[in-house]
Design an enzyme around this catalytic site. Structure first.
Site, PDB file in Angstrom:
ATOM      1  N   LYS A   1       0.837  -1.206   0.000  1.00  0.00           N
ATOM      2  CA  LYS A   1       0.000   0.000   0.000  1.00  0.00           C
ATOM      3  C   LYS A   1       0.871   1.255   0.000  1.00  0.00           C
ATOM      4  CE  LYS A   1      -3.353   2.003   3.223  1.00  0.00           C
ATOM      5  NZ  LYS A   1      -2.688   3.294   3.131  1.00  0.00           N
TER       6      LYS A   1
ATOM      7  N   LYS B   1       4.881   8.631  -7.819  1.00  0.00           N
ATOM      8  CA  LYS B   1       5.589   9.607  -6.966  1.00  0.00           C
ATOM      9  C   LYS B   1       7.066   9.758  -7.371  1.00  0.00           C
ATOM     10  CE  LYS B   1       4.545   8.066  -2.770  1.00  0.00           C
ATOM     11  NZ  LYS B   1       4.928   7.770  -1.408  1.00  0.00           N
TER      12      LYS B   1
ATOM     13  N   LYS C   1       7.469   0.767   1.425  1.00  0.00           N
ATOM     14  CA  LYS C   1       8.084  -0.009   0.330  1.00  0.00           C
ATOM     15  C   LYS C   1       9.435   0.551  -0.077  1.00  0.00           C
ATOM     16  CE  LYS C   1       4.751   0.979  -2.458  1.00  0.00           C
ATOM     17  NZ  LYS C   1       3.880   1.662  -1.498  1.00  0.00           N
TER      18      LYS C   1
ATOM     19  N   ASP D   1      -1.767  -0.331  -4.379  1.00  0.00           N
ATOM     20  CA  ASP D   1      -3.126  -0.007  -3.923  1.00  0.00           C
ATOM     21  C   ASP D   1      -4.161  -0.582  -4.886  1.00  0.00           C
ATOM     22  OD1 ASP D   1      -1.472   2.581  -2.802  1.00  0.00           O
ATOM     23  OD2 ASP D   1      -3.037   1.925  -1.503  1.00  0.00           O
TER      24      ASP D   1
HETATM   25  P1  ADP Z   1       6.054   3.849   0.352  1.00  0.00           P
HETATM   26  O1  ADP Z   1       7.219   3.711  -0.550  1.00  0.00           O
HETATM   27  O2  ADP Z   1       5.395   2.535   0.642  1.00  0.00           O
HETATM   28  O3  ADP Z   1       5.051   4.851  -0.138  1.00  0.00           O
HETATM   29  P2  ADP Z   1       7.967   4.989   2.170  1.00  0.00           P
HETATM   30  O4  ADP Z   1       9.038   3.974   2.140  1.00  0.00           O
HETATM   31  O5  ADP Z   1       8.186   6.246   1.418  1.00  0.00           O
HETATM   32  O6  ADP Z   1       6.561   4.359   1.764  1.00  0.00           O
HETATM   33  O7  ADP Z   1       7.705   5.303   3.720  1.00  0.00           O
HETATM   34  C1  ADP Z   1       6.765   6.257   4.163  1.00  0.00           C
HETATM   35  C2  ADP Z   1       7.307   6.919   5.402  1.00  0.00           C
HETATM   36  O8  ADP Z   1       7.397   5.990   6.473  1.00  0.00           O
HETATM   37  C3  ADP Z   1       8.707   7.480   5.203  1.00  0.00           C
HETATM   38  O9  ADP Z   1       8.762   8.790   5.689  1.00  0.00           O
HETATM   39  C4  ADP Z   1       9.611   6.553   6.014  1.00  0.00           C
HETATM   40  O10 ADP Z   1      10.670   7.232   6.585  1.00  0.00           O
HETATM   41  C5  ADP Z   1       8.674   6.010   7.072  1.00  0.00           C
HETATM   42  N1  ADP Z   1       9.059   4.646   7.492  1.00  0.00           N
HETATM   43  C6  ADP Z   1       9.003   3.529   6.736  1.00  0.00           C
HETATM   44  N2  ADP Z   1       9.389   2.448   7.445  1.00  0.00           N
HETATM   45  C7  ADP Z   1       9.700   2.891   8.697  1.00  0.00           C
HETATM   46  C8  ADP Z   1      10.158   2.264   9.902  1.00  0.00           C
HETATM   47  N3  ADP Z   1      10.375   0.949   9.989  1.00  0.00           N
HETATM   48  N4  ADP Z   1      10.399   3.066  10.998  1.00  0.00           N
HETATM   49  C9  ADP Z   1      10.173   4.390  10.918  1.00  0.00           C
HETATM   50  N5  ADP Z   1       9.729   5.029   9.818  1.00  0.00           N
HETATM   51  C10 ADP Z   1       9.486   4.306   8.717  1.00  0.00           C
HETATM   52 MG    MG Z   2       7.552   4.640  -2.359  1.00  0.00          MG
END
Ligand code: ADP
Ligand code: MG
Length: 250
Positions: free
Chosen positions: A9, A40, A14, A126
């Protein structure tokens, strides 16, 4: 060449997982190509000191002449970084960029030039329609891992992704290889996720705790594996890298 897709999601972690995993693989001497498949286009920024690169779609749309180096950027420890990109919001199918990008990378001979050991697709899951299903079918990814928390909506998305994989699996495409639990610290999170994993006929291959070092690193455009190599959270990603290889090769 191992071809791995990381689904989940939006906002679940991810890209954080994929880029730390890529960094961990690179430290064992493997050449990794990470392909961001989220409109994004921010999948690889923490491998590139926070720099957002032009996506394949951006480069194509610019109408200028371009070469492989305009699409593939060299990040931390030699990790190869590509962003597929997406259309202007509200215009066209968000998955279209993925299909175009995959075609373009092949056409330009990216795989022959860099000979990656691992291709890591970081895919928004999603809605697993059109372009977003591409990594699962068409021979792109062999193994799919899904990042989820114990939250309902995230597990719901995970279930949908597994269903999409099962639908394509009949034709011999990618297989569901496990869940990566990226914790949000909700109540009974591990139990809830384990129950869901069972219903998906899968396993949780790794549990990642929430860790503030991830934000600290992100603020500097880095992965924790790069900035805090000795931290517990980096060890978790290194273990994940080992586990992923084990599952994919096993
Ligand atoms: P996605 O790629 O799934 O959209 P992201 O990897 O960009 O999500 O993560 C979204 C936010 O959550 C980021 O700001 C990231 O720093 C935070 N985040 C992800 N995993 C962790 C974790 N294990 N501990 C703390 N923050 C996290
Ligand atoms: Mg991402």
């Amino acid at each position: 060449m191992l071809k791995i897709a990381i689904y989940g999601k939006g906002g679940i972690g991810k890209s954080t997982t994929a880029s730390n995993l890529a960094a961990a693989f690179s430290k064992t001497g493997l050449t990794v190509l990470q392909i961001g498949c989220d409109p994004k286009a921010d999948s690889t920024k923490n491998l590139l000191s926070g720099k957002k690169i032009d996506s394949v779609l951006d480069v194509i749309k610019s109408g200028k002449n371009y070469s492989i180096e305009d699409l593939v950027h060299i990040g931390y420890n030699g990790v190869l970084c590509v962003e597929a990109g997406g259309p202007t919001p509200g215009q066209g199918c968000a998955g279209r960029g993925i299909i175009t990008a995959f075609d373009k990378l092949e056409e330009l001979g990216v795989y022959e030039k860099y000979k990656p050991d691992i291709v890591l697709y970081d895919v928004l899951g999603d809605v697993v329609c059109g372009g977003f299903a591409m990594p699962i079918r068409g021979g792109y990814a062999d193994n799919v891992f899904i990042v989820t928390s114990g939250e309902m909506m995230s597990l719901y998305a995970a279930t949908n992704i597994v269903t999409a994989i099962e639908n394509f699996a009949k034709r011999g495409y990618a297989k569901f290889s496990g869940l990566i639990l990226n914790k949000r610290n909700i109540e009974n999170e591990l139990e809830v996720a384990q129950k869901a994993a069972k219903e998906m006929n899968g396993e949780i291959i790794c549990v990642i705790e929430r860790d503030n070092l991830i934000q600290v690193s992100e603020n500097q455009g880095k992965t924790v594996v790069e900035l805090f190599p000795e931290s517990n959270i980096s060890k978790v990603y290194e273990n994940l890298a080992r586990k992923v290889l084990e599952v994919c090769n096993g």
